[in-house]
Design a protein around this motif. Structure first.
Motif, mmCIF file in Angstrom:
data_model
loop_
_atom_site.group_PDB
_atom_site.id
_atom_site.type_symbol
_atom_site.label_atom_id
_atom_site.label_comp_id
_atom_site.label_asym_id
_atom_site.label_seq_id
_atom_site.Cartn_x
_atom_site.Cartn_y
_atom_site.Cartn_z
ATOM 1 N N VAL A 217 70.671 31.150 48.496
ATOM 2 C CA VAL A 217 71.739 30.233 48.909
ATOM 3 C C VAL A 217 71.628 29.924 50.399
ATOM 4 O O VAL A 217 71.824 28.780 50.834
ATOM 5 C CB VAL A 217 73.120 30.834 48.577
ATOM 6 N N LEU A 218 71.284 30.939 51.202
ATOM 7 C CA LEU A 218 71.163 30.774 52.652
ATOM 8 C C LEU A 218 69.788 30.220 53.059
ATOM 9 O O LEU A 218 69.536 30.036 54.257
ATOM 10 C CB LEU A 218 71.407 32.109 53.355
ATOM 11 N N LEU A 219 68.922 29.984 52.065
ATOM 12 C CA LEU A 219 67.574 29.441 52.302
ATOM 13 C C LEU A 219 66.754 30.320 53.253
ATOM 14 O O LEU A 219 66.045 29.832 54.139
ATOM 15 C CB LEU A 219 67.656 28.011 52.864
ATOM 16 N N ILE A 220 66.865 31.639 53.060
ATOM 17 C CA ILE A 220 66.044 32.566 53.835
ATOM 18 C C ILE A 220 64.605 32.486 53.329
ATOM 19 O O ILE A 220 64.344 32.589 52.136
ATOM 20 C CB ILE A 220 66.577 34.002 53.701
ATOM 21 N N ALA A 221 63.672 32.308 54.240
ATOM 22 C CA ALA A 221 62.269 32.125 53.861
ATOM 23 C C ALA A 221 61.694 33.425 53.292
ATOM 24 O O ALA A 221 61.743 34.464 53.956
ATOM 25 C CB ALA A 221 61.455 31.680 55.068
ATOM 26 N N PRO A 222 61.141 33.399 52.062
ATOM 27 C CA PRO A 222 60.485 34.595 51.509
ATOM 28 C C PRO A 222 59.238 34.926 52.331
ATOM 29 O O PRO A 222 58.436 34.039 52.642
ATOM 30 C CB PRO A 222 60.106 34.173 50.088
ATOM 31 N N VAL A 223 59.076 36.175 52.670
ATOM 32 C CA VAL A 223 57.980 36.585 53.555
ATOM 33 C C VAL A 223 56.624 36.259 52.949
ATOM 34 O O VAL A 223 55.735 35.721 53.630
ATOM 35 C CB VAL A 223 58.083 38.097 53.854
ATOM 36 N N ASP A 224 56.430 36.561 51.656
ATOM 37 C CA ASP A 224 55.129 36.327 51.036
ATOM 38 C C ASP A 224 54.772 34.847 51.006
ATOM 39 O O ASP A 224 53.625 34.462 51.308
ATOM 40 C CB ASP A 224 55.098 36.917 49.632
ATOM 41 N N LEU A 225 55.753 34.008 50.671
ATOM 42 C CA LEU A 225 55.500 32.570 50.617
ATOM 43 C C LEU A 225 55.239 32.015 52.012
ATOM 44 O O LEU A 225 54.336 31.195 52.209
ATOM 45 C CB LEU A 225 56.686 31.856 49.975
ATOM 46 N N GLN A 226 56.016 32.454 53.003
ATOM 47 C CA GLN A 226 55.839 31.988 54.377
ATOM 48 C C GLN A 226 54.448 32.341 54.905
ATOM 49 O O GLN A 226 53.768 31.505 55.511
ATOM 50 C CB GLN A 226 56.899 32.611 55.280
ATOM 51 N N GLU A 227 54.015 33.574 54.650
ATOM 52 C CA GLU A 227 52.686 34.000 55.123
ATOM 53 C C GLU A 227 51.579 33.198 54.463
ATOM 54 O O GLU A 227 50.599 32.813 55.123
ATOM 55 C CB GLU A 227 52.503 35.495 54.851
ATOM 56 N N HIS A 228 51.711 32.927 53.165
ATOM 57 C CA HIS A 228 50.677 32.169 52.452
ATOM 58 C C HIS A 228 50.597 30.733 52.970
ATOM 59 O O HIS A 228 49.492 30.221 53.248
ATOM 60 C CB HIS A 228 50.974 32.172 50.962
ATOM 61 N N VAL A 229 51.739 30.083 53.128
ATOM 62 C CA VAL A 229 51.754 28.704 53.625
ATOM 63 C C VAL A 229 51.235 28.650 55.057
ATOM 64 O O VAL A 229 50.477 27.733 55.430
ATOM 65 C CB VAL A 229 53.177 28.114 53.522
ATOM 66 N N ASP A 230 51.610 29.612 55.885
ATOM 67 C CA ASP A 230 51.124 29.666 57.275
ATOM 68 C C ASP A 230 49.601 29.792 57.308
ATOM 69 O O ASP A 230 48.932 29.163 58.136
ATOM 70 C CB ASP A 230 51.751 30.850 58.015
ATOM 71 N N GLN A 231 49.053 30.616 56.414
ATOM 72 C CA GLN A 231 47.604 30.787 56.380
ATOM 73 C C GLN A 231 46.900 29.491 56.010
ATOM 74 O O GLN A 231 45.923 29.091 56.662
ATOM 75 C CB GLN A 231 47.236 31.893 55.385
#
Length: 308
Positions: A217-231
């Motif tokens: 609900v707060l749109l907190i970025a999931p760590v695994d997804l954020q790391e993958h997209v950043d890579q």
């Protein structure tokens, strides 16, 4: 989605039956714990009904008829954001009911407990335990392929209800067994004590669901997804000589939302639309997870302010 709806519909019907039996047997036997089980089941049925409504909205919006078109025109961003809201409400309601019941159990113990008709209580507990085991087993088998958060939460609710029924059954059998003995005074405390213990076990169980739903609900970025997209984005910047990027990711219900903005050097040689689209396709393939549940936006700009 349709299998999900069928299971939720059956689950609502079964839960309503259990709730009605709980309230009736709670009154007949004089058991607060059985009445609590009925009220708990009633609250769970209401939340499952809400989950079914959201699921049906998602299914209808994906159809190709005129009504579905009108729905999509009014809700252009879809209905995925409703899933974590429903899960959050469900978890909070179940915790609230359990806390209230725990307070009542403590008050009853302080006041010396109360008499209980163990025969009716044992019949209810045994019947409810059978229903819970059957529904949880069906849900687990079905969700191995569906991976539905709604069904997963419903399975957890059935397991919790089954645990309650089993605890009640054991406690009531013990209470019935001590009646003819010098320890008959214990029987007055069986109902409030088992209710208190059940509540203490139940209160923490939805916490994980509440936190997960709240983070969505707060749109907190999931760590695994954020790391993958950043890579993927970093490799793209280095490979194509871009200046930098900005990535915004979130998981909302079943949907994965990704927005990628690449900052390109000013004066970069022009490309055709087809070339930019091919580059987007390549980046999308590297990110993976392409499905109707992925919301992916990729943009290129020489002005960093457009990416902020």
């Amino acid at each position: 989605m349709r299998n999900e709806q069928r299971f939720l519909t059956i689950s609502i019907a079964a839960t309503m039956v259990v709730a009605a039996l709980g309230i009736v047997f709670g009154i007949v036997s004089g058991s607060f714990s059985i009445a609590f089980d009925g009220v708990y089941s009633l609250a769970d049925a209401a939340m499952t009904g809400l989950a079914l409504w959201v699921s049906s909205l998602i299914v209808r919006s994906a159809q190709s008829n005129e009504k579905a078109g009108r729905i999509r025109n009014r809700f252009t961003m879809g209905f995925w954001h409703l899933e974590p809201i429903v899960l959050l409400l469900n978890g909070c309601l179940l915790v609230t009911v359990a806390v209230y019941a725990l307070i009542n159990a403590v008050i009853s113990i302080i006041n010396g407990g109360h008499e209980l008709f163990f025969g009716a209580a044992i019949v209810y507990s045994g019947a409810t335990l059978v229903v819970c085991v059957v529904m949880a087993s069906i849900g687990i088998a079905l969700n191995r392929s569906l991976k539905s958060d709604f069904i997963a939460l419903d399975i957890k609710a059935w397991i919790m209800s089954g645990g309650i029924a089993f605890a009640l059954l054991v406690a009531f059998v013990i209470g019935l067994a001590v009646l003819p003995t010098p320890m008959a005074w214990i029987a007055r405390y069986v109902d409030p004590v088992v209710l208190g213990l059940v509540c203490l076990v139940m209160i923490p169980l939805p916490i994980g669901t509440i936190w997960k739903a709240l983070s969505e609900v707060l749109l907190i970025a999931p760590v695994d997804l954020q790391e993958h997209v950043d890579q993927v984005a970093s490799e793209t910047v280095e490979r194509l000589g871009f200046l930098s990027y900005r990535a915004y990711v979130a998981r909302v219900g079943r949907a994965t939302e990704i927005e990628l903005y690449f900052i390109v050097p000013q004066g970069l040689p022009a490309k055709t639309i087809e070339e930019w689209d091919a580059l987007r396709d390549d980046i999308g393939e590297r990110i993976g997870g392409e499905s109707a549940n992925r919301w992916l936006t990729i943009a290129f700009t020489a002005d960093a302010e457009w990416a902020e």
